[in-house]
Design a protein around this motif. Structure first.
Motif, PDB file in Angstrom:
ATOM      1  N   ALA A  30       0.834  -1.201   0.000  1.00  0.00           N
ATOM      2  CA  ALA A  30       0.000   0.000   0.000  1.00  0.00           C
ATOM      3  C   ALA A  30       0.870   1.253   0.000  1.00  0.00           C
ATOM      4  CB  ALA A  30      -0.924  -0.008   1.221  1.00  0.00           C
ATOM      5  N   ASN A  31       1.955   1.223   0.763  1.00  0.00           N
ATOM      6  CA  ASN A  31       2.868   2.362   0.815  1.00  0.00           C
ATOM      7  C   ASN A  31       3.473   2.635  -0.560  1.00  0.00           C
ATOM      8  OD1 ASN A  31       4.558   4.094   2.919  1.00  0.00           O
ATOM      9  ND2 ASN A  31       5.975   3.355   1.382  1.00  0.00           N
ATOM     10  N   ASP A  32       3.854   1.570  -1.249  1.00  0.00           N
ATOM     11  CA  ASP A  32       4.415   1.713  -2.589  1.00  0.00           C
ATOM     12  C   ASP A  32       3.380   2.301  -3.542  1.00  0.00           C
ATOM     13  OD1 ASP A  32       6.215   1.565  -4.631  1.00  0.00           O
ATOM     14  OD2 ASP A  32       5.967  -0.573  -5.002  1.00  0.00           O
ATOM     15  N   GLY A  33       2.118   1.847  -3.420  1.00  0.00           N
ATOM     16  CA  GLY A  33       1.055   2.394  -4.255  1.00  0.00           C
ATOM     17  C   GLY A  33       0.852   3.880  -4.014  1.00  0.00           C
ATOM     18  N   VAL A  34       0.896   4.293  -2.754  1.00  0.00           N
ATOM     19  CA  VAL A  34       0.730   5.708  -2.413  1.00  0.00           C
ATOM     20  C   VAL A  34       1.846   6.546  -3.019  1.00  0.00           C
ATOM     21  CG1 VAL A  34       0.748   7.380  -0.528  1.00  0.00           C
ATOM     22  CG2 VAL A  34      -0.565   5.275  -0.290  1.00  0.00           C
ATOM     23  N   SER A  66       0.141  -2.054 -10.036  1.00  0.00           N
ATOM     24  CA  SER A  66      -0.480  -3.202  -9.369  1.00  0.00           C
ATOM     25  C   SER A  66      -0.181  -4.502 -10.115  1.00  0.00           C
ATOM     26  CB  SER A  66      -1.990  -2.995  -9.246  1.00  0.00           C
ATOM     27  OG  SER A  66      -2.588  -2.820 -10.511  1.00  0.00           O
ATOM     28  N   MET A  67      -0.213  -4.452 -11.463  1.00  0.00           N
ATOM     29  CA  MET A  67       0.098  -5.654 -12.234  1.00  0.00           C
ATOM     30  C   MET A  67       1.571  -6.030 -12.096  1.00  0.00           C
ATOM     31  SD  MET A  67      -2.680  -6.748 -13.476  1.00  0.00           S
ATOM     32  CE  MET A  67      -2.001  -7.998 -14.576  1.00  0.00           C
ATOM     33  N   SER A  68       2.428  -5.024 -12.070  1.00  0.00           N
ATOM     34  CA  SER A  68       3.856  -5.290 -11.895  1.00  0.00           C
ATOM     35  C   SER A  68       4.134  -5.904 -10.528  1.00  0.00           C
ATOM     36  CB  SER A  68       4.650  -3.992 -12.066  1.00  0.00           C
ATOM     37  OG  SER A  68       6.018  -4.198 -11.796  1.00  0.00           O
ATOM     38  N   LEU A 160      -3.901  -6.125  -4.552  1.00  0.00           N
ATOM     39  CA  LEU A 160      -4.913  -5.414  -3.780  1.00  0.00           C
ATOM     40  C   LEU A 160      -4.305  -4.294  -2.946  1.00  0.00           C
ATOM     41  CD1 LEU A 160      -7.876  -5.236  -2.928  1.00  0.00           C
ATOM     42  CD2 LEU A 160      -7.385  -6.904  -1.130  1.00  0.00           C
ATOM     43  N   ALA A 161      -3.181  -4.582  -2.278  1.00  0.00           N
ATOM     44  CA  ALA A 161      -2.558  -3.584  -1.419  1.00  0.00           C
ATOM     45  C   ALA A 161      -2.095  -2.377  -2.234  1.00  0.00           C
ATOM     46  CB  ALA A 161      -1.378  -4.201  -0.664  1.00  0.00           C
ATOM     47  N   PHE A 162      -1.453  -2.632  -3.363  1.00  0.00           N
ATOM     48  CA  PHE A 162      -0.982  -1.524  -4.203  1.00  0.00           C
ATOM     49  C   PHE A 162      -2.157  -0.709  -4.718  1.00  0.00           C
ATOM     50  CE2 PHE A 162       0.420   0.668  -7.944  1.00  0.00           C
ATOM     51  CZ  PHE A 162       1.742   0.994  -7.708  1.00  0.00           C
ATOM     52  N   THR A 163      -3.220  -1.391  -5.144  1.00  0.00           N
ATOM     53  CA  THR A 163      -4.386  -0.695  -5.685  1.00  0.00           C
ATOM     54  C   THR A 163      -5.028   0.207  -4.646  1.00  0.00           C
ATOM     55  OG1 THR A 163      -4.828  -2.499  -7.242  1.00  0.00           O
ATOM     56  CG2 THR A 163      -6.656  -1.009  -6.748  1.00  0.00           C
ATOM     57  N   VAL A 164      -5.193  -0.313  -3.427  1.00  0.00           N
ATOM     58  CA  VAL A 164      -5.785   0.484  -2.351  1.00  0.00           C
ATOM     59  C   VAL A 164      -4.931   1.710  -2.063  1.00  0.00           C
ATOM     60  CG1 VAL A 164      -6.345   0.494   0.105  1.00  0.00           C
ATOM     61  CG2 VAL A 164      -7.027  -1.442  -1.316  1.00  0.00           C
ATOM     62  N   GLY A 165      -3.615   1.519  -2.009  1.00  0.00           N
ATOM     63  CA  GLY A 165      -2.731   2.652  -1.758  1.00  0.00           C
ATOM     64  C   GLY A 165      -2.760   3.666  -2.877  1.00  0.00           C
ATOM     65  N   ALA A 166      -2.811   3.183  -4.113  1.00  0.00           N
ATOM     66  CA  ALA A 166      -2.770   4.090  -5.263  1.00  0.00           C
ATOM     67  C   ALA A 166      -4.056   4.886  -5.440  1.00  0.00           C
ATOM     68  CB  ALA A 166      -2.474   3.292  -6.537  1.00  0.00           C
ATOM     69  N   LEU A 167      -5.161   4.338  -4.966  1.00  0.00           N
ATOM     70  CA  LEU A 167      -6.437   5.031  -5.135  1.00  0.00           C
ATOM     71  C   LEU A 167      -6.469   6.365  -4.386  1.00  0.00           C
ATOM     72  CD1 LEU A 167      -9.095   2.174  -4.954  1.00  0.00           C
ATOM     73  CD2 LEU A 167      -8.668   3.719  -6.880  1.00  0.00           C
ATOM     74  N   THR A 194       2.216   8.565   6.875  1.00  0.00           N
ATOM     75  CA  THR A 194       2.372   8.519   8.336  1.00  0.00           C
ATOM     76  C   THR A 194       1.741   7.252   8.893  1.00  0.00           C
ATOM     77  OG1 THR A 194       2.381  10.935   8.507  1.00  0.00           O
ATOM     78  CG2 THR A 194       1.833   9.695  10.495  1.00  0.00           C
ATOM     79  N   LEU A 195       0.536   6.936   8.430  1.00  0.00           N
ATOM     80  CA  LEU A 195      -0.148   5.725   8.883  1.00  0.00           C
ATOM     81  C   LEU A 195       0.617   4.475   8.465  1.00  0.00           C
ATOM     82  CD1 LEU A 195      -2.584   4.341  10.163  1.00  0.00           C
ATOM     83  CD2 LEU A 195      -3.753   4.512   7.961  1.00  0.00           C
ATOM     84  N   CYS A 196       1.112   4.439   7.234  1.00  0.00           N
ATOM     85  CA  CYS A 196       1.876   3.278   6.770  1.00  0.00           C
ATOM     86  C   CYS A 196       3.166   3.107   7.568  1.00  0.00           C
ATOM     87  CB  CYS A 196       2.218   3.419   5.287  1.00  0.00           C
ATOM     88  SG  CYS A 196       0.799   3.182   4.179  1.00  0.00           S
ATOM     89  N   GLY A 197       3.851   4.198   7.834  1.00  0.00           N
ATOM     90  CA  GLY A 197       5.081   4.124   8.618  1.00  0.00           C
ATOM     91  C   GLY A 197       4.819   3.644  10.030  1.00  0.00           C
ATOM     92  N   TRP A 198       3.747   4.158  10.638  1.00  0.00           N
ATOM     93  CA  TRP A 198       3.375   3.721  11.988  1.00  0.00           C
ATOM     94  C   TRP A 198       3.018   2.240  11.999  1.00  0.00           C
ATOM     95  CZ3 TRP A 198      -1.110   1.618  13.989  1.00  0.00           C
ATOM     96  CH2 TRP A 198      -1.207   1.581  15.388  1.00  0.00           C
ATOM     97  N   SER A 199       2.246   1.802  11.004  1.00  0.00           N
ATOM     98  CA  SER A 199       1.812   0.400  10.950  1.00  0.00           C
ATOM     99  C   SER A 199       2.992  -0.538  10.756  1.00  0.00           C
ATOM    100  CB  SER A 199       0.808   0.202   9.813  1.00  0.00           C
ATOM    101  OG  SER A 199      -0.338   1.009  10.004  1.00  0.00           O
ATOM    102  N   SER A 200       3.896  -0.202   9.838  1.00  0.00           N
ATOM    103  CA  SER A 200       5.048  -1.078   9.588  1.00  0.00           C
ATOM    104  C   SER A 200       5.945  -1.161  10.819  1.00  0.00           C
ATOM    105  CB  SER A 200       5.843  -0.579   8.389  1.00  0.00           C
ATOM    106  OG  SER A 200       6.364   0.716   8.627  1.00  0.00           O
TER     107      SER A 200
END
Length: 238
Positions: A30-34, A66-68, A160-167, A194-200
């Motif tokens: 998700a972080n990468d997608g963002v 996301s496909m990559s 899914l994770a990348f797509t959610v982040g990219a949206l 910030t949320l992704c960094g905290w979660s990781s």
């Protein structure tokens, strides 16, 4: 006096590490997608105010990314699964042809974990009698024969994770008006990072502040670089 059994909420089971790895991979995906999509749409925003151009670029980046991610994860995990299956097949052959040598090897491995030689020999014999292949797979190879990595699960989770982040940056850049879209996107992206960094950090039991600062700084730098590049290209009419 009745003795109280102390409460113990720590999770156990062989799947705990696997679940944490999946969660960590999802957060990083998700972080990468963002970051990648934010950098793309902010760069385009530096060159043009066209909503259609921003939407086209954002959707193209989302789908390509996301496909990559899914394809890369599928190939990587498939290779890992093939290696695990090959190692298990080799171990099975060795158990069939050299059972005593394998018993001695298991005994040595258990001794290396701190068991006394006599106890290690006894434990190795009992484990071999119960399920020799599982014993060697877990102690020698670090593999659970019933829980091999699944490339389709990995690919789907990454997609899914990348797509959610990219949206998030995509919607933030195309929904507001031209005068507000850039700063709304920047604020939304930095909040998500910030949320992704905290979660990781929490998933990895690491300090939160450095993880958040690194994540936010990296995303901010990516957006700044692409925005400057887009602005320069837009100014030259390229």
């Amino acid at each position: 006096m009745t003795l109280q059994t102390p409460e113990h909420d720590e999770a156990h089971g062989g799947g705990l590490g696997s679940r944490l790895n999946w969660l960590r991979a999802a957060v990083l995906g998700a972080n990468d997608g963002v970051v990648s999509t934010a950098g793309l749409v902010v760069g385009v925003a530096g060159a043009t105010d066209s909503r259609s151009a921003l939407l086209t670029a954002g959707l193209a980046g989302l789908l390509a990314g996301s496909m990559s991610m899914a394809a890369g994860e599928y190939v990587s995990v498939s290779t890992q699964r093939d290696s695990e299956k090959a190692a298990l097949a080799l171990e099975k052959r060795e158990l069939a042809t050299e059972p005593q040598a394998e018993l001695a090897e298991l005994t040595e491995l258990l001794e290396g974990k701190g068991l006394r030689p006599e106890l290690a020999r006894e434990v190795a014999a009992e484990l071999t009698e119960h399920d020799a292949l599982r014993a060697h797979a877990e102690v020698e190879l670090g593999i659970d024969p019933d829980d091999l990595t699944n490339p389709w699960h990995a690919a789907g989770a990454s997609f899914l994770a990348f797509t959610v982040g990219a949206l998030l940056p995509l919607l933030a850049i195309v929904l507001p008006g031209a005068g507000q879209r850039l700063w709304i996107t920047v604020v939304a992206v930095l909040a998500a990072l910030t949320l992704c960094g905290w979660s990781s950090a929490r998933l990895g039991s690491a300090p939160v502040t450095p993880a958040v600062l690194r994540n936010v700084a990296g995303g901010a730098l990516a957006m700044a670089v692409t925005y400057v590049a887009g602005t320069l290209l837009g100014a030259t009419g390229a």
